[in-house]
Write a protein that holds these residues in place. Structure first.
Motif, PDB file in Angstrom:
ATOM      1  N   LYS A 154       8.376  16.165  -2.854  1.00 29.16           N
ATOM      2  CA  LYS A 154       6.994  16.618  -2.969  1.00 29.16           C
ATOM      3  C   LYS A 154       6.037  15.468  -2.700  1.00 29.16           C
ATOM      4  O   LYS A 154       6.307  14.318  -3.053  1.00 29.16           O
ATOM      5  CB  LYS A 154       6.747  17.178  -4.375  1.00 29.16           C
ATOM      6  CG  LYS A 154       7.573  18.407  -4.704  1.00 29.16           C
ATOM      7  CD  LYS A 154       7.331  18.866  -6.130  1.00 29.16           C
ATOM      8  CE  LYS A 154       8.214  20.072  -6.465  1.00 29.16           C
ATOM      9  NZ  LYS A 154       8.008  20.537  -7.859  1.00 29.16           N
ATOM     10  N   LEU A 155       4.904  15.805  -2.072  1.00 28.29           N
ATOM     11  CA  LEU A 155       3.903  14.787  -1.748  1.00 28.29           C
ATOM     12  C   LEU A 155       2.926  14.640  -2.913  1.00 28.29           C
ATOM     13  O   LEU A 155       2.444  15.635  -3.466  1.00 28.29           O
ATOM     14  CB  LEU A 155       3.142  15.202  -0.481  1.00 28.29           C
ATOM     15  CG  LEU A 155       2.485  14.085   0.332  1.00 28.29           C
ATOM     16  CD1 LEU A 155       3.557  13.203   0.959  1.00 28.29           C
ATOM     17  CD2 LEU A 155       1.587  14.672   1.413  1.00 28.29           C
ATOM     18  N   SER A 156       2.633  13.407  -3.274  1.00 31.18           N
ATOM     19  CA  SER A 156       1.694  13.163  -4.366  1.00 31.18           C
ATOM     20  C   SER A 156       0.263  13.256  -3.861  1.00 31.18           C
ATOM     21  O   SER A 156      -0.009  13.183  -2.664  1.00 31.18           O
ATOM     22  CB  SER A 156       1.922  11.777  -4.976  1.00 31.18           C
ATOM     23  OG  SER A 156       1.478  10.771  -4.074  1.00 31.18           O
ATOM     24  N   CYS A 157      -0.660  13.405  -4.792  1.00 31.64           N
ATOM     25  CA  CYS A 157      -2.066  13.522  -4.425  1.00 31.64           C
ATOM     26  C   CYS A 157      -2.629  12.227  -3.841  1.00 31.64           C
ATOM     27  O   CYS A 157      -3.635  12.248  -3.137  1.00 31.64           O
ATOM     28  CB  CYS A 157      -2.888  13.924  -5.638  1.00 31.64           C
ATOM     29  SG  CYS A 157      -2.587  15.632  -6.145  1.00 31.64           S
ATOM     30  N   GLU A 158      -1.983  11.097  -4.130  1.00 26.67           N
ATOM     31  CA  GLU A 158      -2.473   9.818  -3.614  1.00 26.67           C
ATOM     32  C   GLU A 158      -2.038   9.567  -2.171  1.00 26.67           C
ATOM     33  O   GLU A 158      -2.557   8.677  -1.514  1.00 26.67           O
ATOM     34  CB  GLU A 158      -1.969   8.663  -4.482  1.00 26.67           C
ATOM     35  CG  GLU A 158      -2.625   8.569  -5.850  1.00 26.67           C
ATOM     36  CD  GLU A 158      -2.088   9.620  -6.823  1.00 26.67           C
ATOM     37  OE1 GLU A 158      -0.953  10.112  -6.604  1.00 26.67           O
ATOM     38  OE2 GLU A 158      -2.801   9.953  -7.789  1.00 26.67           O
ATOM     39  N   ASN A 174       0.610  16.209 -10.482  1.00 28.67           N
ATOM     40  CA  ASN A 174       0.121  15.324  -9.420  1.00 28.67           C
ATOM     41  C   ASN A 174       0.720  15.690  -8.061  1.00 28.67           C
ATOM     42  O   ASN A 174       0.884  14.852  -7.190  1.00 28.67           O
ATOM     43  CB  ASN A 174       0.418  13.847  -9.743  1.00 28.67           C
ATOM     44  CG  ASN A 174      -0.438  12.913  -8.903  1.00 28.67           C
ATOM     45  OD1 ASN A 174      -1.603  13.201  -8.618  1.00 28.67           O
ATOM     46  ND2 ASN A 174       0.152  11.791  -8.489  1.00 28.67           N
ATOM     47  N   LYS A 175       1.042  16.947  -7.910  1.00 28.76           N
ATOM     48  CA  LYS A 175       1.601  17.448  -6.651  1.00 28.76           C
ATOM     49  C   LYS A 175       0.459  17.912  -5.757  1.00 28.76           C
ATOM     50  O   LYS A 175      -0.494  18.545  -6.206  1.00 28.76           O
ATOM     51  CB  LYS A 175       2.572  18.590  -6.941  1.00 28.76           C
ATOM     52  CG  LYS A 175       3.094  19.328  -5.727  1.00 28.76           C
ATOM     53  CD  LYS A 175       4.206  20.289  -6.123  1.00 28.76           C
ATOM     54  CE  LYS A 175       3.759  21.310  -7.145  1.00 28.76           C
ATOM     55  NZ  LYS A 175       2.798  22.299  -6.580  1.00 28.76           N
ATOM     56  N   CYS A 176       0.554  17.585  -4.461  1.00 24.14           N
ATOM     57  CA  CYS A 176      -0.486  17.946  -3.502  1.00 24.14           C
ATOM     58  C   CYS A 176      -0.272  19.379  -3.026  1.00 24.14           C
ATOM     59  O   CYS A 176       0.716  19.675  -2.338  1.00 24.14           O
ATOM     60  CB  CYS A 176      -0.470  16.989  -2.321  1.00 24.14           C
ATOM     61  SG  CYS A 176      -1.752  17.339  -1.086  1.00 24.14           S
TER      62      CYS A 176
END
Length: 449
Positions: A154-158, A174-176
């Protein structure tokens, strides 16, 4: 530029149904490149083939898709350039309609899962339907399951790509999350992730894509999502840049020829030869679109210049000079500025000796009755881009759109202009995003290797 008329038989309607299924029969590394087969959507071998349709119905549907796509592309352009949205922001919320002009077979995951997505040079984000699915359209292939792959992250929001998708948000983990909608009310909502992506037998690690859990719209059961081939940062063309060098190309065969078209990436997409002509890609918003500069068009020795008309430009006057037309593989017809089209029509009428008749459906401006014996004597037409003069094939300039009726496949537009895929057939069209140019090489695409 040719100075004499050339005769050409007007091709049957089958010629222009312009949707392809991309499958890999020459996959693998060929000096750092990849070449895949393209299958026309109306081929009897295509999963989208409708045996009940006549050739005229298929062509009519392709024309309708062209008008729908043009309207949606224009809306997108206005949203981005009106100040109400940013290039990377609201663009995805008003994307092109999902009309299925191409299907592309890719593989995602470890072990790989086949994904049959709509390939679109007018979209950036690649996404597919995923488990668990709260609301999904029916598809024949099994849904992609992140639990069954070793390389899903999973891609983080950062992560930079979280903002590149446009409309995104963060959840408690914090998942995008992403949300995209399209001009025909199709949509996808889910999470961004990285995965191993394969084109044929060539694998690329950590490619960002959308794992859609809520999807719907005008999708066919054969389709599972979108493959984004646009010019934006999140498109696979940009993401695979260090492997393919920002290069892809396609060579489209006339569709009455029973030979597959080709699409290439990397070294195989380098278009070379003594007859190559090149024109600059103009950097404009949205970055997804491939903008070129149209300078004019010729009919035989009669060259018609593109003339800026601010009164007619409207919301499109920013494209009156550089970057005034887009090249699009998903639009069948070519749409020209009204004044330029009027000059083109007048020049063609002047040299054509056949009987002019009206299109009973009111779609086309210039049509002729086909003679019972013989052919239309079609003059050579050359499209002039900056640095590149491209003669379009006579077989593509007039089509038999209804029994005994052949019509000019250029059309006028008050705003927003598109160089469509019909006039790209039998041309090896190469996109080089590093050199920022498009290369054209007239080619017998049925013999393309």
């Amino acid at each position: 530029m040719a100075s004499s008329s050339s005769s050409s038989h007007v091709p049957p309607l089958f010629f222009l149904a312009c949707v392809f299924l991309i499958s890999c029969t020459e996959s693998g590394k060929h000096g750092g490149g990849i070449t895949l087969d393209l299958m026309h959507r109306d081929s009897p071998d295509s999963p989208l083939y409708q045996s009940s349709y006549t050739r005229y119905q298929r062509l009519t549907n392709a024309f309708r898709r062209s008008f729908s796509r043009k309207s949606s592309l224009h809306r997108t352009y206005k949203v981005i350039n009106s100040g109400s949205g940013s290039d990377s922001g609201s663009f995805e919320s008003s994307l092109t309609p999902i009309v299925g002009e191409y299907l592309m077979k890719i593989f995602i995951g470890t072990p790989p899962v086949e994904i049959m997505g709509i390939a679109d040079t007018g979209s950036d984000l690649t996404w597919t339907q995923c488990k668990p699915c709260s609301s999904c359209f029916n598809q024949r292939n099994p849904l992609f399951d992140p639990e069954n792959t070793e390389t899903y992250r999973k891609l983080s929001c950062e992560a930079p790509m979280c903002s590149a998708v446009g409309q995104s948000s963060c959840d408690a983990e914090n998942k995008c999350d992403y949300e995209v909608s399209y001009g025909d009310a199709s949509h996808s909502t889910g999470e961004l992730a990285t995965e191993t992506l394969a084109l044929g037998n060539v694998e690329f690690p950590k490619v960002v894509f959308g794992c859609g859990h809520d999807n719907g719209g005008t999708f066919n059961a054969t389709e599972t999502g979108i493959v984004g081939l646009g010019g934006g940062d999140i498109s696979i063309v940009k993401q695979l840049d260090k492997w393919i060098g920002g290069r892809f190309s396609y060579c489209l065969t006339p569709l009455d020829v029973n030979v597959s078209s080709k699409i290439s990436f990397g070294a195989n997409a380098i278009v070379t030869g003594p007859k190559v002509v090149s024109t600059p890609l103009v950097q404009k918003s949205p970055s997804t679109f491939y903008f070129l500069t149209l300078e004019g068009i010729s009919v035989g020795d009669n060259k018609l210049e593109y003339v800026t008309n601010d009164e007619d430009g409207g919301d499109y006057d920013e494209q009156s000079d550089e970057g005034n037309i887009i090249i699009d593989s998903g639009t069948t017809l070519t749409f020209l500025p009204q004044e330029l089209y009027s000059g083109l029509e007048a020049a063609v009428v002047k040299v054509m000796k056949n009987k002019r008749v009206a299109d009973p459906e009111g779609v086309f401006e210039l049509c002729y009755k086909l003679p019972r014996q013989g052919e239309l004597d079609i003059p050579p037409i050359v499209v002039h881009f900056t640095g590149a003069d491209l003669e379009v094939t006579p077989a593509s300039t007039f089509l038999e759109v209804r029994p005994g009726l052949a019509c000019l496949t250029f059309l006028p537009s008050d705003s927003f202009f598109i160089f469509g895929n019909l006039h790209q057939m039998n041309v090896n069209v190469g996109y080089d995003l590093v050199k920022k140019q498009v290369n054209f090489l007239p080619t017998d695409c049925s013999k393309f290797v």
